[in-house]
Design a protein around this motif. Sequence first.
Motif, mmCIF file in Angstrom:
data_model
loop_
_atom_site.group_PDB
_atom_site.id
_atom_site.type_symbol
_atom_site.label_atom_id
_atom_site.label_comp_id
_atom_site.label_asym_id
_atom_site.label_seq_id
_atom_site.Cartn_x
_atom_site.Cartn_y
_atom_site.Cartn_z
ATOM 1 N N UNK A 338 0.910 -1.320 0.037
ATOM 2 C CA UNK A 338 0.092 0.062 0.223
ATOM 3 C C UNK A 338 0.959 1.287 0.071
ATOM 4 N N UNK A 339 1.964 1.208 0.626
ATOM 5 C CA UNK A 339 2.949 2.335 0.756
ATOM 6 C C UNK A 339 3.401 2.770 -0.609
ATOM 7 N N UNK A 340 3.754 1.855 -1.549
ATOM 8 C CA UNK A 340 4.348 1.940 -2.860
ATOM 9 C C UNK A 340 3.298 2.632 -3.649
ATOM 10 N N UNK A 341 1.904 2.456 -3.409
ATOM 11 C CA UNK A 341 0.831 2.993 -4.216
ATOM 12 C C UNK A 341 0.790 4.373 -3.761
ATOM 13 N N UNK A 342 1.000 4.539 -2.690
ATOM 14 C CA UNK A 342 1.024 5.899 -2.165
ATOM 15 C C UNK A 342 2.130 6.783 -2.841
ATOM 16 N N UNK A 343 3.360 6.277 -2.889
ATOM 17 C CA UNK A 343 4.610 6.980 -3.213
ATOM 18 C C UNK A 343 4.412 7.407 -4.671
ATOM 19 N N UNK A 344 3.627 6.431 -5.379
ATOM 20 C CA UNK A 344 3.411 6.783 -6.833
ATOM 21 C C UNK A 344 2.287 7.728 -7.028
ATOM 22 N N UNK A 345 1.315 7.719 -6.261
ATOM 23 C CA UNK A 345 0.202 8.899 -6.298
ATOM 24 C C UNK A 345 0.746 10.140 -5.926
ATOM 25 N N UNK A 346 1.581 10.212 -4.843
ATOM 26 C CA UNK A 346 2.094 11.450 -4.391
ATOM 27 C C UNK A 346 3.250 12.166 -5.609
ATOM 28 N N UNK A 347 3.766 11.325 -6.161
ATOM 29 C CA UNK A 347 4.746 11.885 -7.139
ATOM 30 C C UNK A 347 3.976 12.652 -8.360
ATOM 31 N N UNK A 348 2.662 11.925 -8.744
ATOM 32 C CA UNK A 348 1.686 12.551 -9.608
ATOM 33 C C UNK A 348 1.112 13.822 -9.144
ATOM 34 N N UNK A 349 1.021 13.776 -8.033
ATOM 35 C CA UNK A 349 0.168 14.852 -7.330
ATOM 36 C C UNK A 349 1.124 15.990 -7.284
ATOM 37 N N UNK A 350 2.268 15.807 -7.237
ATOM 38 C CA UNK A 350 3.260 17.162 -7.058
ATOM 39 C C UNK A 350 3.598 17.574 -8.418
ATOM 40 N N UNK A 351 3.500 16.867 -9.473
ATOM 41 C CA UNK A 351 3.483 17.243 -10.784
ATOM 42 C C UNK A 351 2.604 17.980 -11.260
ATOM 43 N N UNK A 352 1.216 17.572 -10.784
ATOM 44 C CA UNK A 352 -0.051 18.578 -11.007
ATOM 45 C C UNK A 352 0.302 19.810 -10.408
ATOM 46 N N UNK A 353 0.914 19.916 -9.311
ATOM 47 C CA UNK A 353 0.893 21.223 -8.633
ATOM 48 C C UNK A 353 1.886 22.325 -9.211
ATOM 49 N N UNK A 354 2.762 21.832 -10.182
ATOM 50 C CA UNK A 354 3.827 22.886 -10.644
ATOM 51 C C UNK A 354 5.215 22.596 -10.027
#
Length: 371
Positions: A338-354
Amino acid sequence: MKYYIIAGEASGDLHGSNLMKALLEKDANAEFRFWGGDLMQNVGGTLVKHYRDLAFMGFIEVVMNLRTITKNLSFCKQDIEAYNPDCIIFIDYPGFNLRIAKWAKPKGYKTHYYISPQIWAWKENRIHDIKRDVDSMYVILPFEKDFYQNKHNFPVNFVGHPLIDAIADRKQIDEDTFRQEYNLNEKPIIALLPGSRKQEIKKMLSIMLSIIDDFPDYQFVIAGAPSQDYSFYKQFITNPNVNFVSNITYDLLSVSTAALVTSGTATLETALFKVPEVVCYKGSWLSYQIGKRLVKHIKYISLVNLIMDEEVVTELIQNDFNSKRLKIELNKILNDYERTKFFISYYELEQKLGGKGASNNVANLILKALN
């Protein structure tokens, strides 16, 4: 230039301080008078009111403090007139700031709004006030630009999210030194972020701390808010597996394995530190019932899920926020898969924020408009 800035919460104090620094770099003669907190005061200028005296949570609490709020509004208007700034910069805090903007715009003051009110969630009719009273709006969430421009035909500037800067520019710490300084043992840390106001802290911590005996291999650390003294938190620290740090939430998150987080800006901060989290919220029954009826068309309460438009982090709201559910969800985010899934999503989140540069972008746009 003379700038009058109004920030009414801890997050506004952080973003206000960084904006002030950016303005000083571009305007050597910048003068500041502001409502905010310690971080803004450390930059310089005159602190008029501290946010700890301004923040009231929930509908009932606001009603109970209407006299104080009315007095603050009246005083703010008088203070602005006495200072006669070149512009007023509003930072979030819409219930207060939009009232001041309504008064200020007809008087000829330049009105700049940094960090939009969340009218996409509720009180969408505020768009009429914003169109009338705000000269320039600077938004920090990627979907807000489309909301304002395409839905309401009001041009705004997406400047990126200031948390990217705040986290990237912070001083790095050594984990061993951190643990020694705050008497933390070698166990992995679960951070508890219960909010910043006394009412919410009491509600959140009572449930967060109810599960600590189920996780003996971890230590729980309460992140104290800058607006509250240790004497207030002391009543909750009755278990040897619970520790406390104050006003260093970023340092704590940087060494944490997981976090239980009260909904708000802290949910996004936790994600940007790549810490798996469970988002929690519990308000008074009446405030929740009113809020549920007003906020009808958004699927999530956490910024992480709103930005990603999917359930990245679990949200335990009101009756779902209980010891049984919290224990189940915390166990989930301690699982390696589950933690690995978090890290992938968090990376995508940061890209969206600029990228970095929100404060610098806002400062440039304000000075361009003033000149």
